[in-house]
Design an enzyme around this catalytic site. Structure first.
Site, short mmCIF file in Angstrom:
data_model
loop_
_atom_site.label_atom_id
_atom_site.label_comp_id
_atom_site.label_asym_id
_atom_site.label_seq_id
_atom_site.Cartn_x
_atom_site.Cartn_y
_atom_site.Cartn_z
N TYR A 178 4.25 1.18 16.84
CA TYR A 178 5.55 1.86 17.00
C TYR A 178 6.65 0.87 17.38
CZ TYR A 178 2.37 5.75 16.78
OH TYR A 178 1.41 6.63 16.35
N SER A 194 0.88 -1.18 0.00
CA SER A 194 0.00 0.00 0.00
C SER A 194 0.91 1.23 0.00
CB SER A 194 -0.93 -0.01 1.21
OG SER A 194 -0.21 -0.25 2.40
N ASP A 238 -1.58 14.45 17.14
CA ASP A 238 -0.72 15.10 18.14
C ASP A 238 -1.25 16.48 18.49
OD1 ASP A 238 1.25 13.12 18.48
OD2 ASP A 238 2.01 13.59 16.47
N ARG A 245 -4.92 9.00 16.82
CA ARG A 245 -5.18 10.01 17.85
C ARG A 245 -4.78 11.40 17.33
NH1 ARG A 245 -1.14 10.53 22.75
NH2 ARG A 245 -0.16 11.81 21.15
N PHE A 285 12.47 14.58 10.95
CA PHE A 285 11.17 14.00 11.26
C PHE A 285 11.34 12.83 12.23
CE2 PHE A 285 7.55 11.16 9.92
CZ PHE A 285 6.59 11.88 10.63
N HIS A 298 3.77 -1.16 3.69
CA HIS A 298 3.12 0.15 3.49
C HIS A 298 4.25 1.14 3.21
CE1 HIS A 298 -0.08 3.14 4.13
NE2 HIS A 298 0.78 3.85 4.83
N HIS A 305 -7.12 8.91 6.21
CA HIS A 305 -6.70 8.97 7.61
C HIS A 305 -7.70 9.88 8.35
CE1 HIS A 305 -2.25 7.71 7.06
NE2 HIS A 305 -2.96 7.29 6.02
N ASN A 354 -1.62 -0.90 24.49
CA ASN A 354 -2.34 0.11 23.70
C ASN A 354 -2.64 -0.42 22.29
OD1 ASN A 354 -3.44 2.79 23.36
ND2 ASN A 354 -1.74 3.10 21.94
N LYS A 379 -6.47 -1.16 20.62
CA LYS A 379 -6.95 -0.64 19.33
C LYS A 379 -7.48 -1.79 18.46
CE LYS A 379 -3.05 1.97 18.58
NZ LYS A 379 -2.21 3.04 18.02
N GLU A 385 1.28 5.50 0.86
CA GLU A 385 0.70 6.63 1.60
C GLU A 385 1.09 7.96 0.97
OE1 GLU A 385 0.71 6.41 5.93
OE2 GLU A 385 1.36 8.50 5.99
P1 FAD Z 1 -2.79 6.20 20.46
O1 FAD Z 1 -2.67 4.79 19.99
O2 FAD Z 1 -4.08 6.65 21.00
O3 FAD Z 1 -1.72 6.38 21.61
C1 FAD Z 1 -0.54 7.09 21.59
C2 FAD Z 1 0.17 7.02 22.93
O4 FAD Z 1 -0.68 7.28 24.02
C3 FAD Z 1 0.78 5.67 23.22
O5 FAD Z 1 2.00 5.92 23.83
C4 FAD Z 1 -0.11 5.03 24.20
O6 FAD Z 1 0.59 4.11 25.03
C5 FAD Z 1 -0.65 6.21 24.96
N1 FAD Z 1 -2.03 5.94 25.39
C6 FAD Z 1 -3.14 5.82 24.60
N2 FAD Z 1 -4.23 5.55 25.34
C7 FAD Z 1 -3.81 5.50 26.63
C8 FAD Z 1 -4.46 5.27 27.87
N3 FAD Z 1 -5.77 5.03 27.95
N4 FAD Z 1 -3.70 5.30 29.00
C9 FAD Z 1 -2.38 5.51 28.93
N5 FAD Z 1 -1.71 5.76 27.79
C10 FAD Z 1 -2.40 5.74 26.65
N6 FAD Z 1 -0.87 11.98 12.48
C11 FAD Z 1 -1.71 12.90 11.90
O7 FAD Z 1 -1.93 13.99 12.46
N7 FAD Z 1 -2.33 12.62 10.69
C12 FAD Z 1 -2.14 11.45 10.03
O8 FAD Z 1 -2.71 11.24 8.96
C13 FAD Z 1 -1.26 10.47 10.61
N8 FAD Z 1 -1.06 9.27 10.02
C14 FAD Z 1 -0.26 8.32 10.63
C15 FAD Z 1 -0.10 7.07 10.02
C16 FAD Z 1 0.70 6.09 10.62
C17 FAD Z 1 0.82 4.75 9.94
C18 FAD Z 1 1.38 6.38 11.83
C19 FAD Z 1 2.29 5.35 12.46
C20 FAD Z 1 1.23 7.63 12.45
C21 FAD Z 1 0.41 8.61 11.86
N9 FAD Z 1 0.19 9.85 12.47
C22 FAD Z 1 -0.64 10.79 11.87
C23 FAD Z 1 0.87 10.21 13.73
C24 FAD Z 1 0.03 9.91 15.01
O9 FAD Z 1 -1.08 10.76 15.05
C25 FAD Z 1 0.95 10.14 16.21
O10 FAD Z 1 1.97 9.20 16.23
C26 FAD Z 1 0.28 10.25 17.57
O11 FAD Z 1 1.25 10.72 18.51
C27 FAD Z 1 -0.26 8.95 18.15
O12 FAD Z 1 -1.33 8.51 17.48
P2 FAD Z 1 -1.91 6.99 17.77
O13 FAD Z 1 -3.08 6.82 16.92
O14 FAD Z 1 -0.81 6.02 17.70
O15 FAD Z 1 -2.33 7.21 19.30
#
Ligand code: FAD
Length: 305
Positions: free
Chosen positions: A155, A22, A116, A114, A226, A276, A84, A171, A175, A24
């Site tokens: 990660y 895939s 940032d 989630r 980055f 990917h 996304h 975590n 998901k 991106e």
């Molecule tokens: P989560 O999985 O929710 O968690 C992130 C962190 O929080 C983890 O360390 C986890 O341990 C901690 N955590 C979560 N829930 C809890 C809880 N209940 N208690 C304690 N700790 C918790 N960013 C963008 O803005 N736009 C994009 O399109 C985008 N695409 C991406 C695509 C990929 C393939 C990847 C790998 C990253 C992408 N990102 C994007 C970046 C991403 O948004 C960031 O890495 C962000 O910091 C974490 O998102 P996540 O979905 O992994 O978060």
């Protein structure tokens, strides 16, 4: 060294398992960038990727563009497109409305994240008071809206905010248990880190695919910056390979192709069958990787109607 007949990367397409790929993209900001975006999409589509995905700018800043790009990719190329979606800085109702918009436009794949805080990943994440708490919570919400194919992030070097490995894998599991179909990893340059991550996840009972996210190094300086922000290590050997190449674009591109080819070849030999590729909206290195993975453009047969 392994004999060629024990290396999946040395088998012909006929003898080895199908490799899935895939790509991106990010939504282009200007007309010039948009032209390049479509040129790249049209060059990569004939490789018949399983899907392509388009990122979602921080805090929803690209909401309309992400939807426009995925809809047009699907309509023009027939390739399945994933949008996304992040939940940072938005209420559940706002995020749900975007997801319903994807569904109404016929987009049934979502990469659920989630996101940032606007100040960057270094700052603590504070959910919107009426928003989804994290990516796992978002996946649950999406499952209630539609029958999406959902990917989430993983990660291999731990998310910068994961205090330890147990939290990281917990975590990921949350998901997937909430209904995600696969995880796609953050870029990484050390294959053993990825393989150990997969082992940790499997030991914790994760069975879903954990697809390696491969970052071809279009520009070493940019990627290194980055990487520092998102917690990906740049190994010394990698920095050495690009050292002094800032003003030598042709050599830089050849080294980048060699590095990415080595990375995916090793992973294929380790049994990995899904990849990917982060394209940065550029085609040459992504096309080269497609070749290395045995994907071919369909060449029209001369004389065929
Ligand atoms: P989560 O999985 O929710 O968690 C992130 C962190 O929080 C983890 O360390 C986890 O341990 C901690 N955590 C979560 N829930 C809890 C809880 N209940 N208690 C304690 N700790 C918790 N960013 C963008 O803005 N736009 C994009 O399109 C985008 N695409 C991406 C695509 C990929 C393939 C990847 C790998 C990253 C992408 N990102 C994007 C970046 C991403 O948004 C960031 O890495 C962000 O910091 C974490 O998102 P996540 O979905 O992994 O978060």
């Amino acid at each position: 060294m392994l004999d060629d007949n024990l290396r999946a990367s040395r088998q012909t397409a006929h003898d080895r398992p199908d490799l899935k790929i895939s790509f991106e993209f990010f939504p282009p900001k200007t007309d010039v960038m948009e032209e390049k975006f479509w040129d790249t999409v049209h060059k990569l589509a004939p490789l018949k990727p399983r899907f392509v995905s388009v990122t979602y700018g921080a805090g929803g800043s690209t909401r309309e563009r992400t939807l426009r790009m995925v809809s047009r990719i699907k309509a023009e190329t027939g390739v399945d497109a994933a949008a996304h979606l992040t939940c940072v800085g938005a209420t559940r109702a706002e995020v749900d409305a975007v997801a319903r918009g994807y569904k109404d436009a016929g987009i049934n794949r979502i990469v659920a994240l989630r996101g940032d805080p606007p100040e960057g990943v270094g700052q603590p994440f504070v959910p919107h008071p009426e928003g989804y708490q994290n990516a796992a919570d978002l996946v649950g919400g999406l499952r209630r809206i539609g029958n999406f194919d959902i990917s989430v992030a993983a990660y291999p070097e731990k998310h910068p905010q994961s205090p330890d490995w147990a939290s990281e894998i917990d975590n990921l599991k949350r998901k997937l248990d909430a209904g995600a179909d696969r995880a796609i990893t953050q870029m990484f340059f050390s294959n053993p880190d990825y393989l150990r991550y997969v082992d940790r996840a499997r030991a914790a009972g994760v069975t879903a695919p954990i697809v390696p996210g491969i970052q071809p190094i279009h520009n070493f300086r940019q990627i290194a910056n980055f990487a520092a922000r998102c917690g990906t290590a740049i190994p010394g050997w990698l920095a050495e390979r690009f050292d002094g190449l800032d003003d030598e674009p042709e050599t830089h591109a050849l080294v980048a192709a060699a590095v990415a080819a080595e990375q995916v070849t090793e992973l294929v030999d380790e049994g990995v069958t899904e990849f990917h590729i982060y394209t940065h909206n550029r085609s040459p290195l992504a096309l080269a990787l497609g070749r290395v993975l045995g994907l071919r453009h369909e060449v029209p047969v001369a004389g065929a109607a």
